[in-house]
Write an enzyme that holds these catalytic residues in place. Structure first.
Site, PDB file in Angstrom:
ATOM      1  N   HIS A  72       0.847  -1.204   0.000  1.00 43.02           N
ATOM      2  CA  HIS A  72       0.000   0.000   0.000  1.00 43.02           C
ATOM      3  C   HIS A  72       0.881   1.252   0.000  1.00 43.02           C
ATOM      4  CE1 HIS A  72      -4.196  -1.537   1.419  1.00 43.02           C
ATOM      5  NE2 HIS A  72      -3.645  -2.343   0.517  1.00 43.02           N
ATOM      6  N   TYR A 200      -9.273   5.427   7.546  1.00 44.55           N
ATOM      7  CA  TYR A 200      -9.430   5.757   8.974  1.00 44.55           C
ATOM      8  C   TYR A 200     -10.467   6.873   9.044  1.00 44.55           C
ATOM      9  CZ  TYR A 200      -5.086   3.229  10.064  1.00 44.55           C
ATOM     10  OH  TYR A 200      -4.112   2.259  10.221  1.00 44.55           O
ATOM     11  N   PRO A 292      -4.424   0.036  18.630  1.00 42.64           N
ATOM     12  CA  PRO A 292      -4.114  -0.392  17.256  1.00 42.64           C
ATOM     13  C   PRO A 292      -4.295   0.700  16.201  1.00 42.64           C
ATOM     14  CG  PRO A 292      -6.107  -1.456  18.064  1.00 42.64           C
ATOM     15  CD  PRO A 292      -5.518  -0.714  19.211  1.00 42.64           C
ATOM     16  N   LYS A 296       0.860  -0.366  15.141  1.00 41.08           N
ATOM     17  CA  LYS A 296       2.237  -0.456  15.622  1.00 41.08           C
ATOM     18  C   LYS A 296       2.525  -1.689  16.467  1.00 41.08           C
ATOM     19  CE  LYS A 296       3.639   2.889  13.477  1.00 41.08           C
ATOM     20  NZ  LYS A 296       4.075   2.271  12.237  1.00 41.08           N
ATOM     21  N   TYR A 384       3.836   6.337  10.326  1.00 38.11           N
ATOM     22  CA  TYR A 384       3.002   5.188   9.969  1.00 38.11           C
ATOM     23  C   TYR A 384       3.821   4.106   9.250  1.00 38.11           C
ATOM     24  CZ  TYR A 384      -1.244   2.662   8.658  1.00 38.11           C
ATOM     25  OH  TYR A 384      -2.220   1.704   8.539  1.00 38.11           O
TER      26      TYR A 384
HETATM   27  P1  FAS Z   1       1.470 -12.228  21.582  1.00 36.33           P
HETATM   28  O1  FAS Z   1       0.509 -11.908  22.688  1.00 36.33           O
HETATM   29  O2  FAS Z   1       0.995 -12.267  20.184  1.00 36.33           O
HETATM   30  O3  FAS Z   1       2.124 -13.674  21.856  1.00 36.33           O
HETATM   31  C1  FAS Z   1       2.491 -14.061  23.169  1.00 36.33           C
HETATM   32  C2  FAS Z   1       2.463 -15.585  23.221  1.00 36.33           C
HETATM   33  O4  FAS Z   1       2.907 -15.985  24.520  1.00 36.33           O
HETATM   34  C3  FAS Z   1       1.058 -16.130  23.042  1.00 36.33           C
HETATM   35  O5  FAS Z   1       1.041 -17.141  22.059  1.00 36.33           O
HETATM   36  C4  FAS Z   1       0.696 -16.682  24.429  1.00 36.33           C
HETATM   37  O6  FAS Z   1      -0.116 -17.826  24.352  1.00 36.33           O
HETATM   38  C5  FAS Z   1       2.059 -17.019  24.997  1.00 36.33           C
HETATM   39  N1  FAS Z   1       2.108 -16.987  26.468  1.00 36.33           N
HETATM   40  C6  FAS Z   1       1.531 -16.091  27.304  1.00 36.33           C
HETATM   41  N2  FAS Z   1       1.806 -16.402  28.577  1.00 36.33           N
HETATM   42  C7  FAS Z   1       2.585 -17.532  28.550  1.00 36.33           C
HETATM   43  C8  FAS Z   1       3.182 -18.340  29.554  1.00 36.33           C
HETATM   44  N3  FAS Z   1       3.032 -18.049  30.843  1.00 36.33           N
HETATM   45  N4  FAS Z   1       3.896 -19.425  29.173  1.00 36.33           N
HETATM   46  C9  FAS Z   1       4.067 -19.712  27.851  1.00 36.33           C
HETATM   47  N5  FAS Z   1       3.516 -18.986  26.841  1.00 36.33           N
HETATM   48  C10 FAS Z   1       2.785 -17.905  27.203  1.00 36.33           C
HETATM   49  N6  FAS Z   1      -1.613  -4.910  16.572  1.00 36.33           N
HETATM   50  C11 FAS Z   1      -1.724  -4.198  15.424  1.00 36.33           C
HETATM   51  O7  FAS Z   1      -0.717  -3.661  14.953  1.00 36.33           O
HETATM   52  N7  FAS Z   1      -2.948  -4.070  14.791  1.00 36.33           N
HETATM   53  C12 FAS Z   1      -4.081  -4.679  15.288  1.00 36.33           C
HETATM   54  O8  FAS Z   1      -5.151  -4.555  14.709  1.00 36.33           O
HETATM   55  C13 FAS Z   1      -4.004  -5.438  16.465  1.00 36.33           C
HETATM   56  N8  FAS Z   1      -5.105  -6.092  16.964  1.00 36.33           N
HETATM   57  C14 FAS Z   1      -4.995  -6.799  18.144  1.00 36.33           C
HETATM   58  C15 FAS Z   1      -6.103  -7.479  18.711  1.00 36.33           C
HETATM   59  C16 FAS Z   1      -5.983  -8.193  19.917  1.00 36.33           C
HETATM   60  C17 FAS Z   1      -7.181  -8.917  20.507  1.00 36.33           C
HETATM   61  C18 FAS Z   1      -4.745  -8.217  20.593  1.00 36.33           C
HETATM   62  C19 FAS Z   1      -4.596  -8.938  21.927  1.00 36.33           C
HETATM   63  C20 FAS Z   1      -3.640  -7.557  20.042  1.00 36.33           C
HETATM   64  C21 FAS Z   1      -3.756  -6.863  18.804  1.00 36.33           C
HETATM   65  N9  FAS Z   1      -2.653  -6.223  18.226  1.00 36.33           N
HETATM   66  C22 FAS Z   1      -2.740  -5.512  17.079  1.00 36.33           C
HETATM   67  C23 FAS Z   1      -1.388  -6.304  18.838  1.00 36.33           C
HETATM   68  C24 FAS Z   1      -0.793  -7.648  18.475  1.00 36.33           C
HETATM   69  O9  FAS Z   1      -0.724  -7.766  17.093  1.00 36.33           O
HETATM   70  C25 FAS Z   1       0.527  -7.746  19.179  1.00 36.33           C
HETATM   71  O10 FAS Z   1       1.278  -6.557  19.025  1.00 36.33           O
HETATM   72  C26 FAS Z   1       1.350  -8.922  18.728  1.00 36.33           C
HETATM   73  O11 FAS Z   1       0.575 -10.077  18.860  1.00 36.33           O
HETATM   74  C27 FAS Z   1       2.600  -8.944  19.592  1.00 36.33           C
HETATM   75  O12 FAS Z   1       3.183 -10.173  19.462  1.00 36.33           O
HETATM   76  P2  FAS Z   1       3.884 -10.885  20.730  1.00 36.33           P
HETATM   77  O13 FAS Z   1       4.688  -9.887  21.444  1.00 36.33           O
HETATM   78  O14 FAS Z   1       4.481 -12.132  20.196  1.00 36.33           O
HETATM   79  O15 FAS Z   1       2.690 -11.204  21.750  1.00 36.33           O
HETATM   80  C1  PHB Z   2      -6.155  -4.466  10.668  1.00 34.12           C
HETATM   81  O1  PHB Z   2      -6.259  -4.670   9.436  1.00 34.12           O
HETATM   82  O2  PHB Z   2      -6.454  -5.332  11.518  1.00 34.12           O
HETATM   83  C2  PHB Z   2      -5.666  -3.123  11.141  1.00 34.12           C
HETATM   84  C3  PHB Z   2      -5.091  -2.263  10.222  1.00 34.12           C
HETATM   85  C4  PHB Z   2      -4.622  -1.028  10.665  1.00 34.12           C
HETATM   86  C5  PHB Z   2      -4.769  -0.676  11.985  1.00 34.12           C
HETATM   87  C6  PHB Z   2      -5.350  -1.553  12.913  1.00 34.12           C
HETATM   88  C7  PHB Z   2      -5.799  -2.794  12.480  1.00 34.12           C
HETATM   89  O3  PHB Z   2      -4.340   0.543  12.417  1.00 34.12           O
END
Ligand code: FAS
Ligand code: PHB
Length: 389
Positions: A72, A200, A292, A296, A384
């Site tokens: 994009h 957005y 989100p 980032k 961004y």
């Molecule tokens: P993660 O949370 O992805 O991974 C951590 C891992 O550790 C998990 O698999 C968990 O099961 C494991 N774990 C936890 N405790 C443990 C323990 N005690 N023992 C062993 N394993 C354990 N970011 C965006 O940029 N855009 C978005 O739209 C967006 N939407 C999101 C929606 C939700 C519901 C959430 C929760 C986050 C969202 N995020 C978004 C942020 C997300 O993308 C995170 O930044 C990303 O998953 C970060 O990755 P990790 O740091 O690996 O953490």
């Molecule tokens: C998504 O596609 O999930 C998304 C994209 C941009 C954002 C947040 C979420 O800022």
């Protein structure tokens, strides 16, 4: 058991770190509390910075993203029934890639399999021992038996609800947090995206985001009250509300369909300092959370992993500990700039329950300034697409 680096968490941060270290001949074991299928079923981020794309290629997990990811060149900002475009490529020379975190995690798992990486799923009771000594270890329970891994270093990649951050003594750990008075209701549908680039939208009824995963899979979000309930949102109610919040010409071309997934996530800004204690390093959501709005979260996990993988490589290969000593300060410098951007985008585009008429005028003036100013658009664009590592 013994390894060089014990990694807690098999999400994007843990898997990416394991891959990058393995390709440098550094031995790791990943401990993940959920099953592989559970991890792969998560629907989260969608936008990758160029730095994240480069790291995935360096990890040997970039081929499908190269084929299926959508580059994009810009994004739209919509306000008062009109929209204007921020041209990333023209303003910064860079772009972002739209490619779901679900797919990225799948690619990392497959690359991990090819390198015979060690990952233990469905482990329980993970605990970190003696991280402030030269002989740390990690204990856990698997299939009812307590096990222990002796290691040189521990990488806490276990997300916001993990155990790593709380291993750091309260006398050392400092936490900074802002919880937002609203959440995001997300919907995934097997329908063609309403726009070729993300939109957005700032609206009196609340924020909305039109995103996508591929030409046949769309991802939409609506700002909802913090205590809103998913049961209140039928698919029809979601589509009706989305149509209200996006420009009319866009709403008229919206193709709706049955939701594949629908969920509400809370929004918070959070940072834990330091990101290193002794031989324990925090990476990704274990150390920080962003709303989100700025896309980032996943990208910050990637830059943490970049810094940590380089530091460990310097230690093992070059016998140089400068990267290890400076990891926390280096990672936090980029984290805080991304926290600022995510907070600013959230403040600009959402309606806050307690905001005054003056606050609203400030938002509208800032959006008008953004629409009219190359300098303002360049500032948004360079944040961004991702600030330099
Ligand atoms: P993660 O949370 O992805 O991974 C951590 C891992 O550790 C998990 O698999 C968990 O099961 C494991 N774990 C936890 N405790 C443990 C323990 N005690 N023992 C062993 N394993 C354990 N970011 C965006 O940029 N855009 C978005 O739209 C967006 N939407 C999101 C929606 C939700 C519901 C959430 C929760 C986050 C969202 N995020 C978004 C942020 C997300 O993308 C995170 O930044 C990303 O998953 C970060 O990755 P990790 O740091 O690996 O953490
Ligand atoms: C998504 O596609 O999930 C998304 C994209 C941009 C954002 C947040 C979420 O800022």
């Amino acid at each position: 058991m013994r390894t060089q680096v014990a990694i807690i968490g098999g999400g994007p941060a843990g898997l990416l770190l394991s891959q990058l270290l393995a390709r440098q001949g550094i031995d790791t074991i990943v401990l993940e509390r959920k099953s592989r299928d559970y991890v792969l079923a998560r629907i989260r981020a969608g936008v990758l910075e160029a730095g994240t794309v480069d790291l995935l290629h360096a990890a040997g997990a970039g081929e499908r993203m190269k084929r299926e990811g959508m580059v994009h060149n810009g994004t739209y900002i919509a306000v008062a029934n009109r929209r204007f475009r921020i041209d990333f490529r023209q303003l910064t020379g860079s772009t972002v890639t739209v490619y779901g975190q679900t797919e990225l995690t799948r690619d990392l798992y497959l690359a991990h399999d090819q390198l015979d990486g060690q990952i233990l799923h469905e482990v329980e009771g993970v605990r970190i021992h003696d991280a402030d000594t030269a002989a740390p270890s990690v204990s856990y329970v698997c299939a009812g038996r307590e096990q222990r891994i002796y290691c040189d270093y521990v990488a806490g990649c276990d997300g916001y609800h993990g155990v790593s951050r709380n291993t750091i003594p309260a006398s050392v750990l400092r936490e900074f947090e802002r919880v937002y008075p609203f959440g995001w209701l997300g919907l995934l549908s097997a329908t063609p995206p309403v726009s070729d680039e993300l939109i957005y939208a700032s609206h009196a009824r609340g924020f909305a985001l039109c995103s996508m995963r591929n030409p046949g899979l769309s991802r939409y979000y609506l700002q909802v009250p913090l205590l809103d309930e998913l049961e209140r949102w039928s698919d029809d109610a979601f589509w009706d509300e989305l149509r209200h919040r996006i420009p009319q010409d866009v709403a008229e071309s919206l193709i709706t369909g049955k939701s594949i997934e629908k969920s509400i996530v809370p929004l918070r800004s959070f940072v834990a300092e330091p990101m290193r204690w002794g031989r324990l390093f925090l990476c990704g959501d274990a150390a920080h959370i962003v709303p989100p709005t700025g896309a980032k979260g996943l990208n910050l996990a990637a830059s943490d992993v970049y810094y940590l993988s380089r530091a460990l490589q310097q230690h093992y290969v070059d016998r140089d500990d400068h990267g290890i000593e400076s990891y926390s300060a280096t990672a936090l410098s980029r984290v805080w700039k991304a926290e600022r951007f995510s907070w600013a985008m959230t403040r600009l585009l959402h309606r806050f329950p307690e905001q005054t008429e003056f606050d609203l005028r400030m938002q509208l003036a800032e959006l008008e300034y953004l629409e009219s100013s190359t300098a303002a658009q360049t500032t948004l664009a360079e944040n961004y697409i991702g600030l330099p590592y």
